[in-house]
Design a protein around this motif. Sequence first.
Motif, PDB file in Angstrom:
ATOM      1  N   ASP A 262       4.974   2.344  -3.787  1.00  0.00           N
ATOM      2  CA  ASP A 262       6.237   2.854  -3.265  1.00  0.00           C
ATOM      3  C   ASP A 262       7.425   2.526  -4.169  1.00  0.00           C
ATOM      4  OD1 ASP A 262       5.927   0.198  -2.700  1.00  0.00           O
ATOM      5  OD2 ASP A 262       6.364   0.360  -0.561  1.00  0.00           O
TER       6      ASP A 262
ATOM      7  N   ASP B 222      14.926  -2.508   1.020  1.00  0.00           N
ATOM      8  CA  ASP B 222      15.749  -2.763   2.198  1.00  0.00           C
ATOM      9  C   ASP B 222      16.913  -3.707   1.896  1.00  0.00           C
ATOM     10  OD1 ASP B 222      14.209  -1.163   3.904  1.00  0.00           O
ATOM     11  OD2 ASP B 222      12.821  -2.808   4.336  1.00  0.00           O
TER      12      ASP B 222
ATOM     13  N   ARG C 145      10.441   4.690  -3.293  1.00  0.00           N
ATOM     14  CA  ARG C 145      11.674   4.162  -2.732  1.00  0.00           C
ATOM     15  C   ARG C 145      12.425   3.498  -3.880  1.00  0.00           C
ATOM     16  NH1 ARG C 145      11.308   0.696   2.580  1.00  0.00           N
ATOM     17  NH2 ARG C 145      13.530   1.238   2.508  1.00  0.00           N
TER      18      ARG C 145
ATOM     19  N   SER D  57      15.711  -4.525   8.191  1.00  0.00           N
ATOM     20  CA  SER D  57      14.298  -4.329   8.480  1.00  0.00           C
ATOM     21  C   SER D  57      14.136  -3.522   9.781  1.00  0.00           C
ATOM     22  CB  SER D  57      13.581  -5.673   8.604  1.00  0.00           C
ATOM     23  OG  SER D  57      14.158  -6.461   9.620  1.00  0.00           O
TER      24      SER D  57
ATOM     25  N   ALA E 226      12.209 -10.559  -0.644  1.00  0.00           N
ATOM     26  CA  ALA E 226      11.955  -9.571   0.407  1.00  0.00           C
ATOM     27  C   ALA E 226      10.655  -9.894   1.136  1.00  0.00           C
ATOM     28  CB  ALA E 226      11.902  -8.166  -0.191  1.00  0.00           C
ATOM     29  N   ARG E 227       9.621 -10.235   0.374  1.00  0.00           N
ATOM     30  CA  ARG E 227       8.346 -10.576   1.011  1.00  0.00           C
ATOM     31  C   ARG E 227       8.483 -11.786   1.933  1.00  0.00           C
ATOM     32  NH1 ARG E 227       6.388  -9.035  -4.203  1.00  0.00           N
ATOM     33  NH2 ARG E 227       6.415 -11.202  -4.939  1.00  0.00           N
TER      34      ARG E 227
ATOM     35  N   ASP F 126       2.355  -1.494  -6.744  1.00  0.00           N
ATOM     36  CA  ASP F 126       3.484  -1.276  -5.832  1.00  0.00           C
ATOM     37  C   ASP F 126       3.817   0.212  -5.820  1.00  0.00           C
ATOM     38  OD1 ASP F 126       3.722  -4.035  -5.322  1.00  0.00           O
ATOM     39  OD2 ASP F 126       5.007  -4.309  -7.079  1.00  0.00           O
TER      40      ASP F 126
ATOM     41  N   HIS G  55      11.020  -4.903   2.868  1.00  0.00           N
ATOM     42  CA  HIS G  55      10.710  -4.187   1.647  1.00  0.00           C
ATOM     43  C   HIS G  55      11.849  -4.426   0.655  1.00  0.00           C
ATOM     44  CE1 HIS G  55      10.041  -0.826  -1.120  1.00  0.00           C
ATOM     45  NE2 HIS G  55       8.820  -0.747  -0.624  1.00  0.00           N
TER      46      HIS G  55
END
Length: 286
Positions: free
Chosen positions: A44, A221, A52, A286, A212-213, A42, A218
Motif C-alpha cells: 500500500d 494516517d 496510499r 485511526s 505508526a506500527r 509494503d 498506518h
Amino acid sequence: MSAPTRTPAGAWRGRELGERTVGYDERDAILYALAVGADATDLDLVFEERLRVLPTFALALAQWAPDALGSLGAFDIRTAVHGAQRLQVRSPLPRSGKLSMRAYVGEVWDKGTAAVFEVVVVSECAVATWSLFAPGCGGFGGERGPSAPTAPAEPPYHQAEVATAPNQAALYRLLGDRHAMHIDPEAARAAGQPRPFLHGLCSMAAATLPLARAVGAHPADLVRLEGRFAAPVFPGDRLTARAWKPGGTRLSGPGAEPAASSAELRFELLGGGRPVVSGGRAGFSS
C-alpha cells in the motif's frame, strides 16, 4: 571592495517567498516511500494499485521554499543548517496530481550568534514549517524563541530499530533536495562532516513507519509531526526510535491499551547512543 551588507535577520519576518504548483505522479510517491525506508512488501506504499501516499511526501514537494529564502541572501547557504521541522496534515495527498503552495517567512528568532528563520509553506493538504539555523545572523535584538525540549525521564514504552541503507541519501535526493553535501564527499567536508550525510527529513520520515506500527496505525494516517535535528545521520547507520505516549500509556506489548481514534506520541531517534532527532512529536488518526 567591501562585501555587501546583509539585511538584518529580523527584517525578513513576514516576507513572502512566492507561490508554486508542483506536479507529481504515482511513480514519484512510490520512489519517496522507498527512499524513506518502505519495504517491497509494503504494497500500500509501493504498489500503484493499492497506493496510499505518505503525508511527509508534502515536505519533499515543498523543498523549493527554504531554498528560495537562501537564494535571496537571507543567510549564508554554506553554513546554515536545517534545525527543526513541523508538519500539520490537513488532508490526504492524492495518488497523483498537482499541489499548489504559498510560502512565507514566519518567525525569526535571535539566538545571539545565530538566527533561526522559520519558513512556512501552506497548501490545501498541509502546513509545513522549516526552522533554519543560520550562524552569524543573530544579535539583531529579537526574541530568543522556544528552548529545545527534553526527552521524558521515564523509560520509553516502545522501542524499534530504524535501519538506513548505504544508498539512501543518493535515493532521497532525487525527490528534490539535491544539496551536494548529501552526495559529494568534498561538499560534506566543507560543511564540517567527514562524509555525505542523510537528509534530516529522510531520517524523520523513516521514524514514522515504526511509530505508526506502535499505535496500530498506518503510516499514511500521520496527521502531525515535529522534531529537532540534533546530530547527523550517515547512510547505513542503524538508528533506534524510542517513543512515549502522553500520560505514560503503554503503546505495545503486554497490557497495551487499544488504539483510540487518534494517537499522540513523543519520540526521539538515536544513532550511536545519542539523539539525532530530539523533541519529536507525532500524531496519527485511526
